[in-house]
Design an enzyme around this catalytic site. Structure first.
Site, PDB file in Angstrom:
ATOM      1  CD  GLU A   8       7.682   3.876  -1.172  1.00  0.00           C
ATOM      2  OE1 GLU A   8       7.342   4.525  -2.324  1.00  0.00           O
ATOM      3  OE2 GLU A   8       7.082   3.138  -0.101  1.00  0.00           O
ATOM      4  CG  HIS A  10       4.125   2.229   4.098  1.00  0.00           C
ATOM      5  ND1 HIS A  10       3.074   2.787   2.392  1.00  0.00           N
ATOM      6  CD2 HIS A  10       4.866   2.262   3.347  1.00  0.00           C
ATOM      7  CE1 HIS A  10       3.928   2.371   2.051  1.00  0.00           C
ATOM      8  NE2 HIS A  10       5.107   1.996   2.336  1.00  0.00           N
ATOM      9  CG  HIS A 164       4.188  -0.002  -2.251  1.00  0.00           C
ATOM     10  ND1 HIS A 164       4.419  -1.268  -1.228  1.00  0.00           N
ATOM     11  CD2 HIS A 164       5.048   0.704  -1.393  1.00  0.00           C
ATOM     12  CE1 HIS A 164       5.337  -1.033  -0.267  1.00  0.00           C
ATOM     13  NE2 HIS A 164       5.930   0.434  -0.130  1.00  0.00           N
ATOM     14  CG  ASP A 287       9.239   3.153   1.678  1.00  0.00           C
ATOM     15  OD1 ASP A 287       7.921   3.089   2.461  1.00  0.00           O
ATOM     16  OD2 ASP A 287       9.883   2.285   1.766  1.00  0.00           O
TER      17      ASP A 287
HETATM   18 MN    MN Z   1       6.904   2.041   0.973  1.00  0.00          MN
END
Ligand code: MN
Length: 329
Positions: A8, A10, A164, A287
């Protein structure tokens, strides 16, 4: 631990960057902005320094899901996916792609996913919760009947779908009135995403398409901790939960769902998840860039779990779930 895989993680396009402004104090925005726009410099350094071999990359949130106009949503998804494919082509040893999808229109979303998997080599999709849809006044949740053909294709393509978080729409967020601190990662993300996942389970989606594999971040958005109560509430009464699905929620959660450690770096929570769903269904993630890679890795590398489980959660589960074995050799 060396060789970790994180899923996860980004990035942003210039055109979706503004979606992330609200998630950082003004003082931290310049830093977050740089982190979001970087792929090959700072990010790779963070990975090298923290034993991460590979990141599965996805667009920031809510991005495509918050673009109510279908054509505009489809256009942004296509640009994001093309951009991401180019980045992965530069470093296929370190990055893989998860597709952004214009779920406003299930048919277009299906075509985009097929294109991403077949033509761009993507290994799954990451969608930021429900979609805003111009033609309707309700949020588009993916248990709704119009999404069944989309799910049929996801099952056929045999790729995981990462659900998500995003915040609820202002008109649906009355419970947070006067308490904006509860929005975002603090609480609203988890609540919103957990309910969406429960809707999928209760709708019978996984009876129709048992091969679907859904990934949730943040150690399962609170669901492992609540799993028993969902199925066993008021246990002396004559009736269980009534929903279209055939089986218990825990059955679907243990068979169709995977969870990641993104943004939830806590051993007590990890062990609860391991006891509820097992180490085979938990995957390491950070994250980035909203959380620090070193915070995730330092915690995970020292967490009091067995080395066999650390290897599964840190690496082996991701290789199996995303079929990284064959392409990677
Ligand atoms: Mn995230």
């Amino acid at each position: 631990m060396q060789g970790k895989i994180a899923l996860e993680e980004h990035f942003a396009l210039e055109e979706t960057l503004q979606d992330s402004v609200r998630f950082a104090p003004q003082a931290d925005w310049p830093e977050l902005r740089l982190r979001l726009l970087d792929i090959h410099d700072r990010r790779l350094r963070e990975m090298d320094e923290n034993g991460i071999e590979m990141m599965l990359l996805s667009l920031n949130a809510p991005a495509v899901q918050a673009i109510a106009d279908t054509a505009a949503a489809a256009e942004t998804a296509r640009r994001a996916n093309d951009f991401l494919a180019e980045q992965v082509r530069r470093r296929p040893d370190r990055f893989r792609g998860l597709a952004a999808l214009p779920m406003q229109d299930p048919e277009i979303a299906t075509r985009e996913l097929t294109h991403c998997v077949r033509d761009l080599g993507f290994i799954g999709a990451l969608v930021n919760g429900f979609s805003d849809v111009a033609a309707q006044d309700k949020p588009g949740y993916y248990d709704l009947p119009q999404y069944r053909p989309f799910w049929a294709e996801v099952e056929r393509l045999d790729v995981p779908f990462y659900l998500h978080p995003r915040n609820p729409r202002p008109q649906d967020a009355g419970i947070y009135d006067g308490h904006p601190w509860l929005l975002g990662p603090t609480w609203a993300f988890g609540q919103e995403t957990a309910v969406h996942a429960l809707r999928l389970m209760g709708s019978g989606l996984f009876d129709a398409y048992p091969g679907l594999r859904i990934v949730l971040g943040h150690m399962g958005e609170g669901l492992p901790y609540s799993l028993w109560r969902i199925d066993n509430r008021t246990g002396w009464m004559s009736q269980r939960n009534r929903y279209p699905a055939k089986r218990l929620i825990a059955d679907y959660f243990r068979e169709n769902f995977y969870i990641t450690t993104s943004g939830n770096f806590r051993t007590q929570t990890l062990i609860d998840a391991m006891l509820e769903i097992g180490a085979d269904r938990i995957l390491f993630s950070t994250d980035w860039p909203f959380e620090n890679v070193d915070h995730a890795a330092t915690w995970f590398d020292a967490a009091t779990i067995s080395e066999a489980d650390r290897l599964k959660i840190g690496r082996l589960n991701a290789r199996a779930l995303f079929k990284l074995g064959a392409e990677h050799r």
